[in-house]
Design an enzyme around this catalytic site. Sequence first.
Site, PDB file in Angstrom:
ATOM      1  N   SER A  18       3.031  -1.820  10.458  1.00  0.00           N
ATOM      2  CA  SER A  18       4.464  -1.750  10.758  1.00  0.00           C
ATOM      3  C   SER A  18       5.232  -3.027  10.426  1.00  0.00           C
ATOM      4  O   SER A  18       6.151  -3.424  11.158  1.00  0.00           O
ATOM      5  CB  SER A  18       4.670  -1.356  12.229  1.00  0.00           C
ATOM      6  OG  SER A  18       4.117  -0.074  12.460  1.00  0.00           O
ATOM      7  N   GLU A  63      -5.558  -5.198  10.514  1.00  0.00           N
ATOM      8  CA  GLU A  63      -4.613  -4.104  10.705  1.00  0.00           C
ATOM      9  C   GLU A  63      -4.995  -3.327  11.958  1.00  0.00           C
ATOM     10  O   GLU A  63      -5.824  -2.395  11.878  1.00  0.00           O
ATOM     11  CB  GLU A  63      -4.649  -3.165   9.498  1.00  0.00           C
ATOM     12  CG  GLU A  63      -4.242  -3.819   8.197  1.00  0.00           C
ATOM     13  CD  GLU A  63      -3.655  -2.802   7.225  1.00  0.00           C
ATOM     14  OE1 GLU A  63      -2.518  -3.008   6.797  1.00  0.00           O
ATOM     15  OE2 GLU A  63      -4.308  -1.797   6.933  1.00  0.00           O
ATOM     16  N   ASN A  95       0.857  -1.184   0.000  1.00  0.00           N
ATOM     17  CA  ASN A  95       0.000   0.000   0.000  1.00  0.00           C
ATOM     18  C   ASN A  95       0.893   1.235   0.000  1.00  0.00           C
ATOM     19  O   ASN A  95       1.489   1.579   1.019  1.00  0.00           O
ATOM     20  CB  ASN A  95      -0.891  -0.047   1.260  1.00  0.00           C
ATOM     21  CG  ASN A  95      -1.757   1.189   1.405  1.00  0.00           C
ATOM     22  OD1 ASN A  95      -1.841   2.012   0.497  1.00  0.00           O
ATOM     23  ND2 ASN A  95      -2.400   1.321   2.556  1.00  0.00           N
ATOM     24  N   TRP A  96       0.990   1.875  -1.166  1.00  0.00           N
ATOM     25  CA  TRP A  96       1.895   3.029  -1.283  1.00  0.00           C
ATOM     26  C   TRP A  96       1.277   4.315  -0.752  1.00  0.00           C
ATOM     27  O   TRP A  96       1.899   5.391  -0.823  1.00  0.00           O
ATOM     28  CB  TRP A  96       2.354   3.178  -2.747  1.00  0.00           C
ATOM     29  CG  TRP A  96       3.282   2.071  -3.188  1.00  0.00           C
ATOM     30  CD1 TRP A  96       3.904   1.159  -2.365  1.00  0.00           C
ATOM     31  CD2 TRP A  96       3.700   1.742  -4.519  1.00  0.00           C
ATOM     32  NE1 TRP A  96       4.682   0.291  -3.104  1.00  0.00           N
ATOM     33  CE2 TRP A  96       4.573   0.624  -4.427  1.00  0.00           C
ATOM     34  CE3 TRP A  96       3.430   2.281  -5.785  1.00  0.00           C
ATOM     35  CZ2 TRP A  96       5.164   0.044  -5.557  1.00  0.00           C
ATOM     36  CZ3 TRP A  96       4.025   1.708  -6.903  1.00  0.00           C
ATOM     37  CH2 TRP A  96       4.887   0.601  -6.787  1.00  0.00           C
ATOM     38  N   LYS A  97       0.074   4.222  -0.252  1.00  0.00           N
ATOM     39  CA  LYS A  97      -0.602   5.367   0.390  1.00  0.00           C
ATOM     40  C   LYS A  97      -0.377   6.652  -0.415  1.00  0.00           C
ATOM     41  O   LYS A  97      -0.510   6.650  -1.628  1.00  0.00           O
ATOM     42  CB  LYS A  97      -0.122   5.512   1.836  1.00  0.00           C
ATOM     43  CG  LYS A  97      -0.260   4.222   2.638  1.00  0.00           C
ATOM     44  CD  LYS A  97      -0.129   4.446   4.117  1.00  0.00           C
ATOM     45  CE  LYS A  97      -0.203   3.110   4.843  1.00  0.00           C
ATOM     46  NZ  LYS A  97      -0.290   3.227   6.281  1.00  0.00           N
ATOM     47  N   GLU A 145      -7.000   4.248   7.756  1.00  0.00           N
ATOM     48  CA  GLU A 145      -6.833   5.689   7.532  1.00  0.00           C
ATOM     49  C   GLU A 145      -8.087   6.279   6.890  1.00  0.00           C
ATOM     50  O   GLU A 145      -8.434   7.430   7.135  1.00  0.00           O
ATOM     51  CB  GLU A 145      -5.565   5.949   6.699  1.00  0.00           C
ATOM     52  CG  GLU A 145      -4.325   5.752   7.574  1.00  0.00           C
ATOM     53  CD  GLU A 145      -3.050   5.381   6.841  1.00  0.00           C
ATOM     54  OE1 GLU A 145      -3.045   5.352   5.601  1.00  0.00           O
ATOM     55  OE2 GLU A 145      -2.054   5.086   7.535  1.00  0.00           O
ATOM     56  N   HIS A 163      -9.820   0.793   4.741  1.00  0.00           N
ATOM     57  CA  HIS A 163      -8.505   0.952   5.384  1.00  0.00           C
ATOM     58  C   HIS A 163      -8.661   1.855   6.615  1.00  0.00           C
ATOM     59  O   HIS A 163      -9.463   2.803   6.604  1.00  0.00           O
ATOM     60  CB  HIS A 163      -7.508   1.560   4.395  1.00  0.00           C
ATOM     61  CG  HIS A 163      -6.123   1.584   4.944  1.00  0.00           C
ATOM     62  ND1 HIS A 163      -5.682   2.589   5.765  1.00  0.00           N
ATOM     63  CD2 HIS A 163      -5.110   0.706   4.833  1.00  0.00           C
ATOM     64  CE1 HIS A 163      -4.433   2.323   6.131  1.00  0.00           C
ATOM     65  NE2 HIS A 163      -4.061   1.186   5.573  1.00  0.00           N
ATOM     66  N   GLY A 167       1.424   2.437  10.647  1.00  0.00           N
ATOM     67  CA  GLY A 167       2.220   3.651  10.488  1.00  0.00           C
ATOM     68  C   GLY A 167       2.892   4.131  11.764  1.00  0.00           C
ATOM     69  O   GLY A 167       3.375   5.264  11.818  1.00  0.00           O
TER      70      GLY A 167
HETATM   71  P1  PGA Z   1       2.409   0.538   7.633  1.00  0.00           P
HETATM   72  O1  PGA Z   1       0.957   0.565   6.980  1.00  0.00           O
HETATM   73  O2  PGA Z   1       3.102  -0.686   7.097  1.00  0.00           O
HETATM   74  O3  PGA Z   1       3.062   1.802   7.202  1.00  0.00           O
HETATM   75  O4  PGA Z   1       2.196   0.451   9.114  1.00  0.00           O
HETATM   76  C1  PGA Z   1       0.213  -0.602   6.783  1.00  0.00           C
HETATM   77  C2  PGA Z   1      -1.061  -0.286   6.074  1.00  0.00           C
HETATM   78  O5  PGA Z   1      -1.634   0.772   6.324  1.00  0.00           O
HETATM   79  O6  PGA Z   1      -1.541  -1.046   5.249  1.00  0.00           O
END
Ligand code: PGA
Length: 255
Positions: free
Chosen positions: A216, A173, A14-16, A103, A101, A179
């Site tokens: 993470s 998650e 996931n490159w967000k 976020e 997700h 993150g």
């Molecule tokens: P992260 O994000 O690896 O930066 O913790 C995981 C995700 O949001 O899918």
Amino acid sequence: MSLPPEKKAYFFANWKMYLDVEESRVLANVLKEKYPEFNTQLSVVVFPASLAFCSAQNVLQDSSVAVGAQNVYWIEKGGYTGEVSADMYKKAGADFALVGHSERRHLFHETNHDVRQKMETALAVGLIPVLCVGETAKEREEGQTEEVVEIQLRAAFEDLVWPIDRECIIAYEPVWAVGTGVACDPAEAERMHGRIKELVIGLLPDVEPVILYGGSVRPENVRGYLEQKNIDGVLVGQASSKADSLLKLIEQFVS
Ligand code: PGA
């Protein structure tokens, strides 16, 4: 140590909002050049930012890396400024879509009801939704982890008819691990995956759920997750957005 050959593994990146159009194109190329082909027992998918989707897709279209949407809207077309529909992503070459997700849920106030709409639309247009669930730190402290995850799962799958040929992928998650650099202990993730599996089979008796861990994940800790019975793979954010850690992560799947 290699994975047991019979177990299919999943590496989702996931490159967000870490990479712009050019950076996404470059990283997609790195991936394609290093790994022109993956064993069919490994599913690798990248989720670029919406603006960068087509540039990554152009690079990866003839490779064994699939491309997915980070978010989709459920209406096909119309006056919805800033949104991109599931249908548009599918027509642009997406095979997968992240849905719910953390976020999206926590920063953009996406509700369980929104998630349910996105699940249905993703299935209807032919995408494989990757349903993300997980509890916040407060919910965990208050002993509500399992209840929260169960509510999220029930809401997302409510009255859905699952197409028989479509994989059913869930990412566990925990919000406190996404993150933050504080990953969930693999044994605890395994316990939650077992519970999620049980719940999903209860809701959709004919599907065999695939459950990924996210939060993470790094090249140094990924092995601990892959060795667990109920962890089929990982969804990685930050560490998948840089070439060196991305390649180190994938090495753990192919070595
Ligand atoms: P992260 O994000 O690896 O930066 O913790 C995981 C995700 O949001 O899918």
